[in-house]
Design an enzyme around this catalytic site. Structure first.
Site, PDB file in Angstrom:
ATOM      1  CG  HIS A  93      -1.977   1.043   1.179  1.00 21.86           C
ATOM      2  ND1 HIS A  93      -1.735   2.351   1.553  1.00 21.86           N
ATOM      3  CD2 HIS A  93      -3.266   1.002   0.764  1.00 21.86           C
ATOM      4  CE1 HIS A  93      -2.839   3.056   1.378  1.00 21.86           C
ATOM      5  NE2 HIS A  93      -3.785   2.268   0.899  1.00 21.86           N
ATOM      6  CD  GLU A 141      -5.365   2.676  -2.892  1.00 21.77           C
ATOM      7  OE1 GLU A 141      -6.536   2.810  -2.534  1.00 21.77           O
ATOM      8  OE2 GLU A 141      -4.418   2.591  -2.101  1.00 21.77           O
TER       9      GLU A 141
HETATM   10  O1  G3P Z   1      -6.604   1.730   0.594  1.00 22.64           O
HETATM   11  C1  G3P Z   1      -7.521   2.593   0.079  1.00 22.64           C
HETATM   12  C2  G3P Z   1      -7.050   3.966   0.272  1.00 22.64           C
HETATM   13  O2  G3P Z   1      -5.695   4.170   0.163  1.00 22.64           O
HETATM   14  C3  G3P Z   1      -7.863   4.999  -0.396  1.00 22.64           C
HETATM   15  O3  G3P Z   1      -8.059   5.916   0.596  1.00 22.64           O
HETATM   16  O4  G3P Z   1      -9.290   7.593   1.835  1.00 22.64           O
HETATM   17  O5  G3P Z   1      -8.794   7.911  -0.574  1.00 22.64           O
HETATM   18  O6  G3P Z   1     -10.468   6.204   0.119  1.00 22.64           O
HETATM   19  P1  G3P Z   1      -9.224   6.971   0.469  1.00 22.64           P
END
Ligand code: G3P
Length: 217
Positions: A93, A141
């Site tokens: 992550h 991400e």
């Molecule tokens: O693991 C999911 C995360 O990193 C996304 O975070 O708060 O943008 O939904 P968020």
């Protein structure tokens, strides 16, 4: 694993820790059972046992190490994750980055234990490299959108489509996902799953949020 799936990352939010992690996981389970859709809590290692004892849905751990039984103080042993109820684990992550070598070793160890694995990438190039190491799923991400109010599907849709072309596993996407429209768009772009943290865990009505987000599934 059936797709699409919604992963809810509890991170170390107060509302996703200890007793409140159990409560939030129960909401995930309730919605999952009502709708027949997959909602997977991704919890702190310290909360794994209590959460997996509380709910019947699969639970993922936020971290694993590639160590074996022995003298590895502070490490997260794959066998311990299984014995404490994990079905799967996330690796690399953005907030817990690992080298490719460590990812490879973690995957070798976790696969032997029968754990499902989702390895995160920050961009399509990294997603392609990670895909070749062979996790069960790849998650994309963009770090700059994590925790924000603008979703990856809105701000960087091309990252999702490019990553889908480059990986051979199901692709999950996350960062800034806050509502049904963000999810709809990600699915339209071809994502197999959604990875959300703040939009659910920090919401005053997480159950409603989960229901709305899985409505396009
Ligand atoms: O693991 C999911 C995360 O990193 C996304 O975070 O708060 O943008 O939904 P968020």
């Amino acid at each position: 694993m059936n797709y699409p799936v919604l992963f809810v990352n509890f991170k170390t939010y107060r509302r996703g820790t200890g007793e409140r992690a159990e409560e939030l996981a129960k909401l995930c389970e309730e919605v999952s059972e009502d709708t027949g859709e997959r909602v997977v809590p991704v919890v702190q290692v310290a909360d794994l046992f209590r959460v997996s004892r509380t709910v019947g849905i699969p639970v993922y751990a936020q971290r694993v190490d590639s160590v074996n039984y022995g003298s590895n103080t502070g490490s997260v042993l794959p066998e311990a994750l299984v014995q404490n109820g994990a079905s799967g684990v996330i690796i690399n992550h953005s907030e817990d980055r690992r080298s490719d070598d460590v990812i490879r070793k973690c995957l070798e160890r976790t696969k032997k234990q029968g754990l499902e694995t989702m390895v995160c990438a920050k961009d399509p190039k990294e997603a392609e490299r990670i895909s070749s190491i062979g996790p069960d799923m790849v998650a994309i991400e963009p770090p700059e959108l994590i925790g924000g109010d603008v979703s990856v599907s809105e701000a960087r849709p091309e990252l999702i489509t490019e990553a889908i072309e480059k990986v051979s596993q199901p692709l999950v996407c996350g960062a800034g996902i806050k509502n049904k429209e963000d999810v709809e768009k990600a699915l339209d772009l071809g994502a197999d799953g959604i990875f959300v943290a703040s939009g659910i865990v920090e919401s005053d009505d997480p159950e409603e949020k989960i229901r709305k987000m899985i409505s396009p599934f």
